[in-house]
Design an enzyme around this catalytic site. Structure first.
Site, PDB file in Angstrom:
ATOM      1  CE  LYS A   1      -3.598  -0.625   4.989  1.00 28.74           C
ATOM      2  NZ  LYS A   1      -4.851  -0.066   5.521  1.00 28.74           N
TER       3      LYS A   1
ATOM      4  CG  HIS B   1      -2.049  -0.890   1.186  1.00 29.71           C
ATOM      5  ND1 HIS B   1      -1.967  -2.200   1.575  1.00 29.71           N
ATOM      6  CD2 HIS B   1      -3.323  -0.700   0.768  1.00 29.71           C
ATOM      7  CE1 HIS B   1      -3.148  -2.784   1.414  1.00 29.71           C
ATOM      8  NE2 HIS B   1      -3.991  -1.897   0.923  1.00 29.71           N
TER       9      HIS B   1
HETATM   10  N1  LIG Z   1     -12.526  -1.517   3.608  1.00 27.32           N
HETATM   11  C1  LIG Z   1     -12.095  -0.962   2.475  1.00 27.32           C
HETATM   12  O1  LIG Z   1     -12.517  -1.313   1.358  1.00 27.32           O
HETATM   13  C2  LIG Z   1     -11.088   0.147   2.575  1.00 27.32           C
HETATM   14  C3  LIG Z   1     -10.678   0.545   3.810  1.00 27.32           C
HETATM   15  N2  LIG Z   1      -9.841   1.616   3.945  1.00 27.32           N
HETATM   16  C4  LIG Z   1      -9.578   2.021   5.321  1.00 27.32           C
HETATM   17  O2  LIG Z   1     -10.322   3.220   5.580  1.00 27.32           O
HETATM   18  C5  LIG Z   1      -9.647   3.995   6.547  1.00 27.32           C
HETATM   19  C6  LIG Z   1      -9.425   5.397   6.020  1.00 27.32           C
HETATM   20  O3  LIG Z   1      -8.540   5.349   4.935  1.00 27.32           O
HETATM   21  P1  LIG Z   1      -8.114   6.676   4.152  1.00 27.32           P
HETATM   22  O4  LIG Z   1      -9.313   7.390   3.643  1.00 27.32           O
HETATM   23  O5  LIG Z   1      -7.039   6.289   3.226  1.00 27.32           O
HETATM   24  O6  LIG Z   1      -7.473   7.502   5.386  1.00 27.32           O
HETATM   25  P2  LIG Z   1      -7.406   9.082   5.590  1.00 27.32           P
HETATM   26  O7  LIG Z   1      -6.483   9.302   6.729  1.00 27.32           O
HETATM   27  O8  LIG Z   1      -7.162   9.761   4.283  1.00 27.32           O
HETATM   28  O9  LIG Z   1      -8.913   9.457   6.024  1.00 27.32           O
HETATM   29  C7  LIG Z   1      -9.455   9.254   7.291  1.00 27.32           C
HETATM   30  C8  LIG Z   1     -10.257  10.480   7.632  1.00 27.32           C
HETATM   31  O10 LIG Z   1     -10.975  10.258   8.851  1.00 27.32           O
HETATM   32  C9  LIG Z   1     -10.814  11.437   9.636  1.00 27.32           C
HETATM   33  N3  LIG Z   1     -11.112  11.213  11.037  1.00 27.32           N
HETATM   34  C10 LIG Z   1     -10.256  10.890  12.056  1.00 27.32           C
HETATM   35  N4  LIG Z   1     -10.936  10.839  13.234  1.00 27.32           N
HETATM   36  C11 LIG Z   1     -12.228  11.135  12.946  1.00 27.32           C
HETATM   37  C12 LIG Z   1     -13.392  11.282  13.749  1.00 27.32           C
HETATM   38  N5  LIG Z   1     -13.386  11.084  15.092  1.00 27.32           N
HETATM   39  N6  LIG Z   1     -14.567  11.599  13.135  1.00 27.32           N
HETATM   40  C13 LIG Z   1     -14.614  11.805  11.804  1.00 27.32           C
HETATM   41  N7  LIG Z   1     -13.526  11.723  10.992  1.00 27.32           N
HETATM   42  C14 LIG Z   1     -12.347  11.380  11.563  1.00 27.32           C
HETATM   43  C15 LIG Z   1      -9.378  11.871   9.362  1.00 27.32           C
HETATM   44  O11 LIG Z   1      -9.128  13.184   9.793  1.00 27.32           O
HETATM   45  P3  LIG Z   1      -7.581  13.630  10.107  1.00 27.32           P
HETATM   46  O12 LIG Z   1      -6.768  13.235   8.925  1.00 27.32           O
HETATM   47  O13 LIG Z   1      -7.677  15.100  10.286  1.00 27.32           O
HETATM   48  O14 LIG Z   1      -7.175  12.895  11.345  1.00 27.32           O
HETATM   49  C16 LIG Z   1      -9.363  11.712   7.846  1.00 27.32           C
HETATM   50  O15 LIG Z   1      -9.913  12.837   7.203  1.00 27.32           O
HETATM   51  C17 LIG Z   1      -8.364   3.229   6.877  1.00 27.32           C
HETATM   52  O16 LIG Z   1      -8.569   2.434   8.025  1.00 27.32           O
HETATM   53  C18 LIG Z   1      -8.152   2.371   5.649  1.00 27.32           C
HETATM   54  O17 LIG Z   1      -7.390   1.228   5.880  1.00 27.32           O
HETATM   55  C19 LIG Z   1      -9.368   2.287   2.874  1.00 27.32           C
HETATM   56  C20 LIG Z   1      -9.718   1.915   1.613  1.00 27.32           C
HETATM   57  C21 LIG Z   1     -10.604   0.812   1.361  1.00 27.32           C
HETATM   58  O1  LIG Z   2      -5.598   2.037   3.628  1.00 31.48           O
HETATM   59  C1  LIG Z   2      -5.861   1.770   2.430  1.00 31.48           C
HETATM   60  O2  LIG Z   2      -5.561   2.540   1.514  1.00 31.48           O
HETATM   61  C2  LIG Z   2      -6.587   0.517   2.143  1.00 31.48           C
HETATM   62  N1  LIG Z   2      -7.023  -0.158   3.142  1.00 31.48           N
HETATM   63  C3  LIG Z   2      -7.754  -1.356   3.096  1.00 31.48           C
HETATM   64  C4  LIG Z   2      -6.995  -2.463   3.775  1.00 31.48           C
HETATM   65  O3  LIG Z   2      -6.429  -2.216   4.864  1.00 31.48           O
HETATM   66  O4  LIG Z   2      -6.961  -3.581   3.259  1.00 31.48           O
HETATM   67  C5  LIG Z   2      -8.269  -1.708   1.731  1.00 31.48           C
HETATM   68  C6  LIG Z   2      -7.431  -1.250   0.571  1.00 31.48           C
HETATM   69  O5  LIG Z   2      -6.475  -2.205   0.285  1.00 31.48           O
HETATM   70  C7  LIG Z   2      -6.864   0.146   0.747  1.00 31.48           C
END
Ligand SMILES: NC(=O)C1=CN([C@@H]2O[C@H](COP(=O)(O)OP(=O)(O)OC[C@H]3O[C@@H](n4cnc5c(N)ncnc54)[C@H](OP(=O)(O)O)[C@@H]3O)[C@@H](O)[C@H]2O)C=CC1
Ligand SMILES: O=C(O)C1=N[C@H](C(=O)O)C[C@H](O)C1
Length: 268
Positions: free
Chosen positions: A161, A157
């Site tokens: 991450k 990734h």
């Molecule tokens: N299941 C799936 O298919 C996938 C899962 N993911 C997962 O999703 C999660 C987010 O990934 P990603 O978007 O890349 O991460 P980012 O860090 O870009 O986004 C997370 C967001 O959540 C915000 N946040 C933190 N605390 C809070 C809160 N208490 N309330 C509301 N918002 C909050 C962060 O703010 P700030 O940055 O200001 O702290 C940030 O804007 C990860 O755990 C990732 O692994 C990602 C892609 C696919």
């Molecule tokens: O953090 C990410 O970007 C992603 N998180 C998910 C994971 O932890 O598997 C899904 C995807 O691969 C992207």
């Protein structure tokens, strides 16, 4: 049918932007509110603009109670602490809660399961793409058929991450363990460093790579005598996760409270 009113949690994040675009593009969903962390620079900004769309008139807020008022569903890709907190709120309101957040501890997962038991319709998955969930079904089948082959899960990734192994790697490890009828917690080897000795038969190994802007790549390797099978998924755009999350929210809207997976949504 009226449109499903969806709140995006983590609206200013990488997945938040993809989720806002997917909700806006789907004819059966409408963006109801956009939530992010208290103190984030994004608070007060237009959610559409931040997602690369025309302004939509919805400002990003940190007031979860206000955001959830009159909503039908929350799509939440945030942090474990935020997802647990939100699950308590969605439970009390009997909302649909789609959780993509990874890196949850056993205790976090127990709290989320309790919230589903108490009233929320939760769909939680380490990966919401069709391709990865199909891959998990294939891994389960291969692990069962090739019962003596060594299984290793490799993932890469982007450099931002924060959790490892990825939620997807663990989902694929669980699929392999299910194919072998064993418990992943008892068989997994998450780290190897130093003089660790030969590989334990029946273990399921994990290896983690981080760098650049890689959206997400996963391979499950089944290694046997003089041959190797590699089952691989490469994510090219976060839209695949966001479209899956929207599909899950619409599916769960017609269900009783409980904890569901993306495999349930897809009927796999
Ligand atoms: N299941 C799936 O298919 C996938 C899962 N993911 C997962 O999703 C999660 C987010 O990934 P990603 O978007 O890349 O991460 P980012 O860090 O870009 O986004 C997370 C967001 O959540 C915000 N946040 C933190 N605390 C809070 C809160 N208490 N309330 C509301 N918002 C909050 C962060 O703010 P700030 O940055 O200001 O702290 C940030 O804007 C990860 O755990 C990732 O692994 C990602 C892609 C696919
Ligand atoms: O953090 C990410 O970007 C992603 N998180 C998910 C994971 O932890 O598997 C899904 C995807 O691969 C992207």
């Amino acid at each position: 049918m009226s449109q499903l009113k969806v709140v995006v949690a983590g609206a200013a994040g990488r997945m938040g932007a993809a989720n806002i675009r997917a909700i806006t593009e789907h004819p059966d969903t409408v963006l109801h509110a956009a939530l992010d962390r208290d103190g984030s620079e994004a608070i007060g900004q237009d959610a559409g603009t931040l997602a690369g769309l025309p302004a939509c008139g919805i400002s990003i807020t940190s007031d979860a109670e206000k955001a959830l008022a009159e909503a039908d569903a929350v799509i939440d890709f945030t942090t474990p602490g935020a997802s647990v907190m939100l699950s308590k709120l969605t439970s009390g309101r009997k909302l649909v809660h789609v959780i993509g957040t990874t890196g949850c501890s056993i205790d976090d997962d127990a709290e989320i399961a309790a919230a589903a038991e108490a009233g929320a319709r939760i769909v939680k998955s380490g990966n919401f793409s069709l391709g990865v969930n199909m891959l998990a079904a294939l891994v389960r089948q291969a692990a069962a058929a090739l019962e003596d082959y060594d299984i290793e899960v490799l993932e890469m990734h982007h450099s931002r991450k924060v959790d490892a192994p990825s939620g997807t790697a663990l989902l694929l490890g669980k699929a392999a363990a299910a194919g072998r009828d064993v418990d992943l917690e008892e068989r997994s080897v998450r780290v190897r460093d130093g003089h660790v000795g030969p590989r334990e038969a029946g273990s399921i190994g994990f290896a983690t790579l981080r760098g650049g802007t890689v959206v997400g790549e996963h391979s499950v390797i089944l290694a046997g005598p003089h041959e190797r099978i590699e089952l691989t998924h490469r994510a090219e755009d976060r839209g695949i996760f966001a479209n899956g999350a929207v599909k899950a929210a619409l599916w769960a809207a017609g269900k009783d409270n409980g904890l569901y997976s993306m495999a349930d949504v897809l009927g796999l």
